[in-house]
Design a protein around this motif. Structure first.
Motif, PDB file in Angstrom:
ATOM      1  N   ILE A 265     -15.900 -54.156  11.256  1.00 40.99           N
ATOM      2  CA  ILE A 265     -15.682 -53.492   9.956  1.00 40.99           C
ATOM      3  C   ILE A 265     -14.232 -53.698   9.526  1.00 40.99           C
ATOM      4  O   ILE A 265     -13.944 -54.070   8.395  1.00 40.99           O
ATOM      5  CB  ILE A 265     -16.032 -51.981  10.057  1.00 40.99           C
ATOM      6  N   LYS A 266     -13.296 -53.483  10.481  1.00 44.19           N
ATOM      7  CA  LYS A 266     -11.871 -53.638  10.141  1.00 44.19           C
ATOM      8  C   LYS A 266     -11.574 -55.072   9.722  1.00 44.19           C
ATOM      9  O   LYS A 266     -10.824 -55.308   8.777  1.00 44.19           O
ATOM     10  CB  LYS A 266     -10.983 -53.247  11.335  1.00 44.19           C
ATOM     11  N   HIS A 268     -13.584 -57.266   8.318  1.00 42.47           N
ATOM     12  CA  HIS A 268     -14.098 -57.542   6.969  1.00 42.47           C
ATOM     13  C   HIS A 268     -13.272 -56.799   5.909  1.00 42.47           C
ATOM     14  O   HIS A 268     -12.930 -57.379   4.881  1.00 42.47           O
ATOM     15  CB  HIS A 268     -15.577 -57.141   6.875  1.00 42.47           C
ATOM     16  N   LEU A 269     -12.957 -55.531   6.174  1.00 41.45           N
ATOM     17  CA  LEU A 269     -12.217 -54.773   5.149  1.00 41.45           C
ATOM     18  C   LEU A 269     -10.789 -55.295   4.991  1.00 41.45           C
ATOM     19  O   LEU A 269     -10.251 -55.299   3.888  1.00 41.45           O
ATOM     20  CB  LEU A 269     -12.214 -53.266   5.461  1.00 41.45           C
ATOM     21  N   LEU A 272     -10.915 -58.064   2.736  1.00 43.94           N
ATOM     22  CA  LEU A 272     -11.104 -57.599   1.361  1.00 43.94           C
ATOM     23  C   LEU A 272      -9.758 -57.303   0.700  1.00 43.94           C
ATOM     24  O   LEU A 272      -9.583 -57.525  -0.500  1.00 43.94           O
ATOM     25  CB  LEU A 272     -11.958 -56.328   1.394  1.00 43.94           C
ATOM     26  N   LEU A 303     -13.436 -45.090   6.311  1.00 37.83           N
ATOM     27  CA  LEU A 303     -13.730 -46.519   6.142  1.00 37.83           C
ATOM     28  C   LEU A 303     -14.734 -46.742   5.014  1.00 37.83           C
ATOM     29  O   LEU A 303     -14.582 -47.655   4.205  1.00 37.83           O
ATOM     30  CB  LEU A 303     -14.278 -47.114   7.448  1.00 37.83           C
ATOM     31  N   SER A 307     -14.071 -48.807   1.485  1.00 38.30           N
ATOM     32  CA  SER A 307     -14.765 -50.099   1.428  1.00 38.30           C
ATOM     33  C   SER A 307     -15.234 -50.481   0.024  1.00 38.30           C
ATOM     34  O   SER A 307     -15.785 -51.563  -0.160  1.00 38.30           O
ATOM     35  CB  SER A 307     -15.977 -50.082   2.357  1.00 38.30           C
ATOM     36  N   ASN A 308     -15.054 -49.574  -0.914  1.00 35.61           N
ATOM     37  CA  ASN A 308     -15.455 -49.870  -2.287  1.00 35.61           C
ATOM     38  C   ASN A 308     -16.949 -50.213  -2.362  1.00 35.61           C
ATOM     39  O   ASN A 308     -17.337 -51.195  -3.004  1.00 35.61           O
ATOM     40  CB  ASN A 308     -14.572 -51.033  -2.788  1.00 35.61           C
ATOM     41  N   LYS A 310     -18.849 -51.350  -0.039  1.00 31.63           N
ATOM     42  CA  LYS A 310     -19.309 -52.493   0.772  1.00 31.63           C
ATOM     43  C   LYS A 310     -19.782 -52.074   2.166  1.00 31.63           C
ATOM     44  O   LYS A 310     -20.375 -52.875   2.876  1.00 31.63           O
ATOM     45  CB  LYS A 310     -18.183 -53.528   0.892  1.00 31.63           C
ATOM     46  N   LEU A 311     -19.471 -50.850   2.565  1.00 32.76           N
ATOM     47  CA  LEU A 311     -19.919 -50.371   3.887  1.00 32.76           C
ATOM     48  C   LEU A 311     -20.790 -49.133   3.710  1.00 32.76           C
ATOM     49  O   LEU A 311     -20.403 -48.188   3.013  1.00 32.76           O
ATOM     50  CB  LEU A 311     -18.689 -50.009   4.752  1.00 32.76           C
TER      51      LEU A 311
END
Ligand code: FAD
Length: 410
Positions: A265-266, A268-269, A272, A303, A307-308, A310-311
């Protein structure tokens, strides 16, 4: 050494037959001795001994120099230092700089987050999704080695690990007791692909019997690959994309099996932040027994917020409280079908048609998922071996392309 030989030669007065010359030499020697006496008494409390030579000795020594060894040894030292800095098999020293309990106060087994800072070495290795480290500690007269999943910290030269503390757990209890300033030895990072076979998982009950002598040839090669693999393969990342991000990533985690998902997750973010227009979707199904077992909840929600959209995280409990509104029970085929299809519609699949049988729809869904060439899709699971076995079987039963699109970390 050179000094000693020089002085010895200088002392060898028998080789001088001319008595004038002999006297001159003895005179110079006594001057040198006087300097030595002054130096040794004046600098006796100095941390670094300082020593001056007489002009004669200095000139003599200078005439005897055949090579400068200092610069060579400096270079050699630097090369060795760089080599060991980048060698994952060399243990490095880290110091505990922060300790935090990240589980609820009523959790049966506390979960702690420990942050370590590098001591001697300039560079902290870059930890990527799928990397794990090994921590070595001396506990009750034994040398213990355990694997943990490092998370890159926002603090400079620091990384964190999240550990569930078991009542009988040797390493987890030992680390729980330590205070800031405690030193550990760490080696790695190693690649998770070495851990993916169920037979080799150190967290499985039979793992203590693992040694090269009791492995069959294919397992032996996997065991050895851990030590001879030239570079990590990072199978949790998307090798088909330059940024290594997945377009659609499904993650299923049980308990501390969430740690590789946090890495993902970290990763990918963070990407971003650099490329806000990058489009991807991350779905996490986080399984625990009771509500008090869910740890790091605030951070997970943070998170999601960052993530806007996205998660998305879905929680599932095997023993939920009466007012629980999310998923309950063990992860089975039905739960997997709903979780997958509610979250992502593969390219080219129409919505479910009226009166369509759900088994038929899932068949169409899986076909579309396999044929979806517009997006890179992966499903990664990590948790207790029994839970992962059961998820693998369920995914297989619903026709999920497990060989191509799933990774099981036990
Ligand atoms: C690649 C990899 C990465 C890992 N990353 C993490 C991580 O980030 N965080 C983390 O907490 N752990 C992680 N582990 C597991 C970790 O290596 C240890 O196995 C764990 O911390 C227990 O070690 P211990 O010495 O405390 O317990 P041990 O002394 O090895 O075990 C003693 C007792 O503890 C209990 N116990 C131990 N493990 C389990 C378990 N999995 N489920 C239920 N009971 C158990 C059992 O009662 C067991 O008999 C990882 C393992 C691997 C292979």
């Amino acid at each position: 050494m050179i000094q000693y030989n020089t002085l010895k030669k200088y002392d060898d007065t028998s080789s001088f037959d001319d008595s004038k010359q002999k006297k001159a030499v003895l005179k110079r020697r006594s001057i040198a001795n006087v300097f030595d006496v002054i130096n040794s008494s004046s600098f006796k409390n100095s941390r670094v001994a300082t020593h001056h030579h007489s002009t004669f000795a200095t000139t003599k020594l200078a005439s005897m120099v055949i090579a400068k060894v200092n610069e060579y040894s400096d270079d050699l030292h630097k090369i060795q230092q760089v080599e060991s800095e980048h060698n994952p098999h060399v243990f490095k020293r880290y110091i505990l700089v922060n300790k935090e309990i990240v589980s609820r106060s009523d959790a049966r087994r506390p979960v702690i987050k420990l942050t370590f800072q590098v001591i001697n070495y300039e560079q902290l290795p870059e930890f990527l999704p799928g990397d794990y480290i090994e921590i070595l500690c001396h506990i009750k007269g034994q040398v213990l080695l355990r694997s943990y999943t490092p998370l890159q910290s926002d603090k400079e030269k620091c990384f964190s690990i999240i550990i569930r503390v078991y009542e009988e757990g040797l390493m987890s209890r030992h680390l729980m007791k330590q205070l800031v300033g405690f030193e550990i030895k760490v080696r790695g990072p190693f690649d998770i692909s070495n851990q993916i076979s169920p037979v080799l998982s150190p967290s499985s009950p039979n793992s203590s019997n693992l040694s090269p002598s009791n492995l069959n040839p294919s397992h032996l090669s996997r065991y050895l690959s851990r030590y001879y693999e030239p570079s990590p393969r990072h199978i949790l990342l998307n090798s088909l994309s330059n940024d290594k991000c997945w377009d659609v990533l499904f993650m299923i985690a049980g308990g501390t099996g969430i740690t590789p998902m946090l890495q993902l997750i970290k990763y990918h973010l963070n990407y971003l932040n650099q490329s806000p227009n990058r489009n991807f979707k991350l779905f996490l199904l986080f399984a625990n027994e009771t509500i008090s077992d869910i740890f790091y909840f605030k951070y997970l929600e943070h998170l999601v917020a960052a993530s806007n959209g996205k998660l998305k995280i879905t929680y599932i409990l095997t023993r939920p409280p009466s007012n629980w509104e999310e998923l309950s029970g063990h992860i089975n085929e039905d739960i997997l079908c709903k979780w997958l299809s509610n979250n992502y519609i593969p390219d080219g699949l129409d919505q479910v048609t009226e009166n369509e049988n759900s088994t038929y729809y899932m068949k169409r869904y899986m076909q579309a998922l396999i044929q979806d060439s517009k997006h890179t899709i992966k499903l990664i699971t990590c948790g207790p071996p029994l839970m992962i076995d059961s998820i693998e079987e369920s995914l297989n039963n619903i026709g999920f392309p497990i060989n191509d699109k799933a990774i099981f970390i036990r």
